[in-house]
Design an enzyme around this catalytic site. Sequence first.
Site, PDB file in Angstrom:
ATOM      1  N   LYS A 223       0.787  -1.057  -0.067  1.00  0.00           N
ATOM      2  CA  LYS A 223       0.039   0.043   0.122  1.00  0.00           C
ATOM      3  C   LYS A 223       0.824   1.039   0.154  1.00  0.00           C
ATOM      4  CE  LYS A 223      -1.765   2.681   2.889  1.00  0.00           C
ATOM      5  NZ  LYS A 223      -1.572   4.088   1.919  1.00  0.00           N
TER       6      LYS A 223
ATOM      7  N   GLU B 150      10.951   0.740   9.671  1.00  0.00           N
ATOM      8  CA  GLU B 150      11.688   1.582   9.301  1.00  0.00           C
ATOM      9  C   GLU B 150      11.120   3.005   9.630  1.00  0.00           C
ATOM     10  OE1 GLU B 150      14.959   1.077   8.901  1.00  0.00           O
ATOM     11  OE2 GLU B 150      14.586  -1.019   8.334  1.00  0.00           O
TER      12      GLU B 150
ATOM     13  N   CYS C 184      14.512  10.696   5.989  1.00  0.00           N
ATOM     14  CA  CYS C 184      14.650  10.499   7.251  1.00  0.00           C
ATOM     15  C   CYS C 184      16.180  10.445   7.830  1.00  0.00           C
ATOM     16  CB  CYS C 184      14.214   8.792   7.528  1.00  0.00           C
ATOM     17  SG  CYS C 184      14.932   7.854   6.087  1.00  0.00           S
TER      18      CYS C 184
ATOM     19  N   GLU D 150      10.667  15.244  14.445  1.00  0.00           N
ATOM     20  CA  GLU D 150      10.892  15.264  13.061  1.00  0.00           C
ATOM     21  C   GLU D 150      10.279  16.508  12.337  1.00  0.00           C
ATOM     22  OE1 GLU D 150       9.806  11.497  11.416  1.00  0.00           O
ATOM     23  OE2 GLU D 150      11.676  11.572  10.444  1.00  0.00           O
TER      24      GLU D 150
HETATM   25  P1  NAD Z   1       3.291   8.087   7.603  1.00  0.00           P
HETATM   26  O1  NAD Z   1       3.704   7.223   8.840  1.00  0.00           O
HETATM   27  O2  NAD Z   1       2.404   9.089   7.718  1.00  0.00           O
HETATM   28  O3  NAD Z   1       2.577   7.067   6.432  1.00  0.00           O
HETATM   29  C1  NAD Z   1       3.474   5.818   6.109  1.00  0.00           C
HETATM   30  C2  NAD Z   1       2.545   4.707   5.354  1.00  0.00           C
HETATM   31  O4  NAD Z   1       1.758   4.496   6.457  1.00  0.00           O
HETATM   32  C3  NAD Z   1       1.424   5.565   4.243  1.00  0.00           C
HETATM   33  O5  NAD Z   1       1.296   4.608   3.303  1.00  0.00           O
HETATM   34  C4  NAD Z   1       0.344   5.744   5.192  1.00  0.00           C
HETATM   35  O6  NAD Z   1      -0.807   5.457   4.562  1.00  0.00           O
HETATM   36  C5  NAD Z   1       0.642   4.390   6.144  1.00  0.00           C
HETATM   37  N1  NAD Z   1      -0.405   4.423   7.242  1.00  0.00           N
HETATM   38  C6  NAD Z   1      -0.658   5.704   7.992  1.00  0.00           C
HETATM   39  N2  NAD Z   1      -1.363   5.259   9.094  1.00  0.00           N
HETATM   40  C7  NAD Z   1      -1.455   4.026   9.260  1.00  0.00           C
HETATM   41  C8  NAD Z   1      -2.210   2.990  10.047  1.00  0.00           C
HETATM   42  N3  NAD Z   1      -2.836   3.286  11.070  1.00  0.00           N
HETATM   43  N4  NAD Z   1      -2.353   1.610   9.589  1.00  0.00           N
HETATM   44  C9  NAD Z   1      -1.543   1.183   8.501  1.00  0.00           C
HETATM   45  N5  NAD Z   1      -0.941   2.163   7.694  1.00  0.00           N
HETATM   46  C10 NAD Z   1      -0.902   3.413   8.107  1.00  0.00           C
HETATM   47  O7  NAD Z   1       4.614   8.621   6.840  1.00  0.00           O
HETATM   48  P2  NAD Z   1       4.849   9.575   5.921  1.00  0.00           P
HETATM   49  O8  NAD Z   1       4.350  10.977   6.236  1.00  0.00           O
HETATM   50  O9  NAD Z   1       4.211   8.906   4.563  1.00  0.00           O
HETATM   51  O10 NAD Z   1       6.413   9.370   5.732  1.00  0.00           O
HETATM   52  C11 NAD Z   1       7.309  10.170   6.425  1.00  0.00           C
HETATM   53  C12 NAD Z   1       7.944   9.342   7.309  1.00  0.00           C
HETATM   54  O11 NAD Z   1       8.391   8.074   7.032  1.00  0.00           O
HETATM   55  C13 NAD Z   1       8.782   9.998   8.365  1.00  0.00           C
HETATM   56  O12 NAD Z   1       8.753   9.862   9.539  1.00  0.00           O
HETATM   57  C14 NAD Z   1      10.166   9.533   8.003  1.00  0.00           C
HETATM   58  O13 NAD Z   1      11.234   9.503   8.986  1.00  0.00           O
HETATM   59  C15 NAD Z   1       9.868   7.912   7.655  1.00  0.00           C
HETATM   60  N6  NAD Z   1      10.845   7.530   6.870  1.00  0.00           N
HETATM   61  C16 NAD Z   1      11.855   6.545   7.482  1.00  0.00           C
HETATM   62  C17 NAD Z   1      12.621   5.955   6.573  1.00  0.00           C
HETATM   63  C18 NAD Z   1      13.542   4.738   7.173  1.00  0.00           C
HETATM   64  O14 NAD Z   1      14.040   4.071   6.440  1.00  0.00           O
HETATM   65  N7  NAD Z   1      13.748   4.835   8.348  1.00  0.00           N
HETATM   66  C19 NAD Z   1      12.498   6.224   5.142  1.00  0.00           C
HETATM   67  C20 NAD Z   1      11.739   7.216   4.591  1.00  0.00           C
HETATM   68  C21 NAD Z   1      10.816   7.887   5.510  1.00  0.00           C
END
Ligand code: NAD
Length: 479
Positions: free
Chosen positions: A173, A247, A281, A379
């Site tokens: 997803k 992650e 990130c 963040e």
């Molecule tokens: P997010 O957590 O809002 O969303 C990530 C994904 O999770 C999306 O597809 C979203 O629709 C889904 N999601 C949200 N709520 C959910 C739930 N309750 N159940 C299941 N899925 C759910 O993150 P974002 O805003 O899209 O991305 C930014 C974040 O990602 C930042 O915190 C960043 O640090 C992190 N990130 C981490 C890495 C890593 O490798 N550690 C890499 C890139 C981004």
Amino acid sequence: MDLSTLTSVIGGEAYTTGSRLDLIEPATNDKIGELTDVDYAGVDEAVRSASASYPAWRGLTPKDRAAALLAIADALDAHVDEFAELEARDVGKPLADARAEVGSAADKYRFFAGAARTMTTAAAGEYKPGLTSFIRREPIGVVAAITPWNYPMGLTSWKIAPALAAGNTVVLKPPVEASLTTLLLAKLAAEILPPGVLNVITGRGGTTGAALAAHPLVGMVSLTGGNATGSEVMRLAAPTVKKLHLELGGKAPVVVFADADLEKFAAAIKGAVFRNSGQDCTAATRVYVARSRVDDVLGLLEATANGLVVGNGFLDPTVEMGPVVSVRHQERILGMLERAQSSGARAVTGGGRPDMAGSFIEPTVLTGVEQNSEIMQEEVFGPVVSVTPFDSDDDAVALANDTVYGLAASVWTQDIDRAVTVAARIQAGSMWINTHGPTAAEMPFGGFKQSGIGRDLSVHALEDHTQLKHVAIAHGQTL
Ligand code: NAD
């Protein structure tokens, strides 16, 4: 490209049942298309399709699975222009950065294609009389992969390639803000993979994502996203005890000692702070500098920020930094900047939004930020960096470790003893010395502390997508 041809894919077929979600281009804030909001019935169909295709996929030899991954890599290369244009419009990336990301994604499919064929376990042995034991390394089953919007091409490859290489099937997803390239990938992969091996469903996190993370037929949830989402996914996965691979966020510290080569630092820091509009990130967000060099580093960062060409990188190839991903995210960052500046932080440059249509944030350098303040601890995920003095090695290490995150960090010094010691003391899954940011397919990537569980990339990611089985054969005789 006609965006209406990009749909969710379940069992190798287009899936369009469900209400519609708007797709917004962040450089203009105009609507450019719509996505299907896949509901529970669609999630269930996708998981069942992945589950049905699992026995045959895991039964293939690593060589045959590798051939499919190599074909996906070739398809990415062959369609690089379409992928890059979609990504640039969907998330506001400069076109050159989007092209580079497609190449980097193709590299990950090739790496895991090769890695799939190297996986071995310990040799068989006799540990009890009359019994020969050996270990099988087996896939887990259906992997639910949930991706964020900051590197859609890159991070889908980090999720899909090791899962499929190890013999799992996948339901992925992508986020609403950045689904388009994942949908093009799903469409191309449907020509390569057996139906149901890779299913892609679009929809909102709290509904589609949550249903996927909780589905009883899912054996492992692999999420890249924010920490709150990580915690929620752990909760959703708990009743059926799924394996988790998380992650999560980062707040990378950068420790600059007095003897640092500031020319090298200046060359690296532009990308480290402002690449992808700071939505990375591992972005360098907290720069701690030996007190005697603070003014030099502030001057360097200010000049770097002021020199950046900000704009619509889909239309203008000179643009180095685009918008952030959405109005919502822009407003969140502006709120954090406002609160920081009203509680004592000073913007040396930037600090707000430029006078441009679209979701832009000014490249921002802050000083006078309190260590325990929101903008130092949380963040931002935008083009914002703070500069803070330190007085000793212990002070620098303590400041660097003083957040809940532990994803990445860098240390800058020409003293090798100090570099190695400080690198060992900082709690981070990626640690750079005299650089900041490079990753490699062969090297593990993941977080210490609340930045996550498990490792992406490298053979360790492949192993994370497997489980071990002890097989014991009774042969009645000692050897
Ligand atoms: P997010 O957590 O809002 O969303 C990530 C994904 O999770 C999306 O597809 C979203 O629709 C889904 N999601 C949200 N709520 C959910 C739930 N309750 N159940 C299941 N899925 C759910 O993150 P974002 O805003 O899209 O991305 C930014 C974040 O990602 C930042 O915190 C960043 O640090 C992190 N990130 C981490 C890495 C890593 O490798 N550690 C890499 C890139 C981004």
